[in-house]
Design a protein around this motif. Sequence first.
Motif, PDB file in Angstrom:
ATOM      1  N   PHE A 326      -0.291  -0.475  -4.571  1.00  0.00           N
ATOM      2  CA  PHE A 326      -1.645   0.661  -3.751  1.00  0.00           C
ATOM      3  C   PHE A 326       0.101   1.327  -2.571  1.00  0.00           C
ATOM      4  CE2 PHE A 326      -2.467  -0.749   0.330  1.00  0.00           C
ATOM      5  CZ  PHE A 326      -2.209  -2.663   0.148  1.00  0.00           C
ATOM      6  N   SER A 329       2.629   5.611  -2.360  1.00  0.00           N
ATOM      7  CA  SER A 329       1.426   6.154  -2.747  1.00  0.00           C
ATOM      8  C   SER A 329       0.981   6.797  -4.277  1.00  0.00           C
ATOM      9  CB  SER A 329       1.603   7.735  -1.985  1.00  0.00           C
ATOM     10  OG  SER A 329       3.182   7.905  -2.564  1.00  0.00           O
ATOM     11  N   ALA A 332      -1.813   4.711  -5.384  1.00  0.00           N
ATOM     12  CA  ALA A 332      -2.883   4.040  -4.526  1.00  0.00           C
ATOM     13  C   ALA A 332      -4.014   4.847  -4.667  1.00  0.00           C
ATOM     14  CB  ALA A 332      -2.445   4.439  -2.894  1.00  0.00           C
ATOM     15  N   LYS A 333      -3.934   5.421  -5.831  1.00  0.00           N
ATOM     16  CA  LYS A 333      -4.906   7.098  -5.761  1.00  0.00           C
ATOM     17  C   LYS A 333      -6.278   5.839  -6.692  1.00  0.00           C
ATOM     18  CE  LYS A 333      -3.460  10.865  -6.865  1.00  0.00           C
ATOM     19  NZ  LYS A 333      -1.949  10.534  -7.548  1.00  0.00           N
ATOM     20  N   THR A 335      -6.862   2.744  -5.671  1.00  0.00           N
ATOM     21  CA  THR A 335      -7.494   1.641  -4.451  1.00  0.00           C
ATOM     22  C   THR A 335      -8.316   2.549  -3.441  1.00  0.00           C
ATOM     23  OG1 THR A 335      -5.436  -0.054  -4.909  1.00  0.00           O
ATOM     24  CG2 THR A 335      -6.401   0.175  -2.702  1.00  0.00           C
ATOM     25  N   GLU A 336      -7.703   3.698  -3.517  1.00  0.00           N
ATOM     26  CA  GLU A 336      -7.961   4.414  -2.180  1.00  0.00           C
ATOM     27  C   GLU A 336      -9.651   5.227  -2.942  1.00  0.00           C
ATOM     28  OE1 GLU A 336      -3.730   6.866  -0.889  1.00  0.00           O
ATOM     29  OE2 GLU A 336      -6.306   8.112  -1.787  1.00  0.00           O
ATOM     30  N   ALA A 339     -12.513   2.391  -2.201  1.00  0.00           N
ATOM     31  CA  ALA A 339     -12.588   1.984  -0.679  1.00  0.00           C
ATOM     32  C   ALA A 339     -13.764   3.298  -0.930  1.00  0.00           C
ATOM     33  CB  ALA A 339     -11.165   1.990  -0.088  1.00  0.00           C
ATOM     34  N   ALA A 340     -13.793   4.793  -0.395  1.00  0.00           N
ATOM     35  CA  ALA A 340     -14.306   5.555  -1.014  1.00  0.00           C
ATOM     36  C   ALA A 340     -15.977   5.695  -0.934  1.00  0.00           C
ATOM     37  CB  ALA A 340     -13.550   6.345  -1.607  1.00  0.00           C
ATOM     38  N   ALA A 359      -6.236  -1.621   3.276  1.00  0.00           N
ATOM     39  CA  ALA A 359      -6.676  -0.060   2.865  1.00  0.00           C
ATOM     40  C   ALA A 359      -8.393   0.493   3.815  1.00  0.00           C
ATOM     41  CB  ALA A 359      -6.621  -0.418   1.526  1.00  0.00           C
ATOM     42  N   GLN A 362      -6.947   1.217   7.212  1.00  0.00           N
ATOM     43  CA  GLN A 362      -5.958   2.910   7.221  1.00  0.00           C
ATOM     44  C   GLN A 362      -6.178   4.123   6.157  1.00  0.00           C
ATOM     45  OE1 GLN A 362      -2.694   1.514   4.483  1.00  0.00           O
ATOM     46  NE2 GLN A 362      -2.234  -0.054   6.001  1.00  0.00           N
ATOM     47  N   LEU A 363      -7.438   3.610   5.995  1.00  0.00           N
ATOM     48  CA  LEU A 363      -8.243   5.172   5.007  1.00  0.00           C
ATOM     49  C   LEU A 363      -8.886   5.688   6.015  1.00  0.00           C
ATOM     50  CD1 LEU A 363      -8.521   4.175   1.044  1.00  0.00           C
ATOM     51  CD2 LEU A 363      -6.839   5.782   2.523  1.00  0.00           C
ATOM     52  N   TYR A 365     -12.373   3.831   6.538  1.00  0.00           N
ATOM     53  CA  TYR A 365     -13.577   3.603   6.316  1.00  0.00           C
ATOM     54  C   TYR A 365     -13.618   1.911   6.818  1.00  0.00           C
ATOM     55  CZ  TYR A 365     -12.753   6.756   2.285  1.00  0.00           C
ATOM     56  OH  TYR A 365     -12.643   7.856   1.700  1.00  0.00           O
TER      57      TYR A 365
END
Length: 398
Positions: A326, A329, A332-333, A335-336, A339-340, A359, A362-363, A365
């Motif tokens: 991640f 970039s 990283a999708k 992991t993102e 998280a979402a 992660a 940083q995002l 959340y």
Amino acid sequence: MLNKKTIDDLNVKGKKVLLRCDFNVPVIDGKITDDTRITAALPTIRKLMNDGGRVILCSHMGKPKGQVKEELSLAPVAERLSELLGKQVVFAKDNEVVGENARAAVAAMNDGDVVLLENTRFRPEEEKNGEDLSRDLASLADIYVNDAFGTAHRAHASTAGVTAFLKESAVGYLMEKEINFLGNTVENPARPFAAVLGGSKVSSKISVIDNLLEKVDILLIGGGMAYTFVKAQGGKIGKSLVEEDYLDYALNMVTKAKEKGVKLLLPVDCIIASEISNDVPCEAADVNCIPDDKMGLDIGPKSIQLFEDALKECKTVIWNGPMGVFETSNFAKGTEAIAACLAQLDATTVIGGGDSAAAVNQLGYGDKMTHISTGGGASLEFLEGKELPGVAVINEKE
Ligand code: AMP
């Protein structure tokens, strides 16, 4: 529930309290770039100050390996703490950690004052749990409190050895919160209960997988460790990360999951590239048919969907380890997306420190999760079902 004494069980008025914190924060050019660990310690520090204790803080920072390294001095932490507490925290600069300067600073304390000692790892005995440093630290104080969850999996002088020379000990609020959250989540989860594991190696997560297979309903495995499972089951993984020595173990885990009725989900597709770089082309591919010159560096869109569908049903989720590389970039999708997905769940969500915590934060959340652990290694050992040495040594509740 934790059966150890906590700071609520202590009477600290006029007493010198040695408080082990985890102030291992990133410092660049003398400036702290992330003070999460410092703010996490504030409730305990404030409680001890307000109760009239004389608070002697200690911590390690980085890996000075028993030598004095100016760039790893805790001086910037004292400055930041002073700002956050609205009161001067005296920094006891002392190459011996507990030398003349530290003793003088402690001798000058009044009730409610705070002194911060120098990086405990400037002394070679720290990481060896050496008696000399344990005795020195204990000689400054009447009571020991451990609030350093991030280092509680290490038996060092300041996290464990020191308790041999002080009668009274307790855990701080951060330690109490971490252990109750992690413990409760694993032992009394609302079901379905899922664990999402990722990161680079199967070998470093074996005991976690073993322990969690006894507890969870669904186990999702992503990250580099997934390819050892894929290969073990006959997939072609190109030059993806693999631990040849763990192929049998991976197969055993697949069988064990079946026997226990645990749904074990592995990626079905992945993002492949010839190297870890945003400058080379990348594409989605079947996880079982990766060309010889390519490697799987993230979970693919079908796997994201598969994982999201499984997680949607869950009432408790623990997550440890990224789904891909991640830091780059292009990879990283996955992991993102996880998280979402967790941020939207109506469930207890616990993030086990380290990369997944970074992660999530940083995002943005962070406040959407039930609990984000401040300790990567410590939370991992906790998930292995081990008692942490820094907690084991603390007095039991009376
Ligand atoms: P760990 O410290 O074992 O939790 O691993 C974290 C590291 O795993 C991160 O630095 C990721 O870049 C790395 N990682 C995740 N997925 C992969 C992958 N598919 N191949 C290589 N490294 C990975």
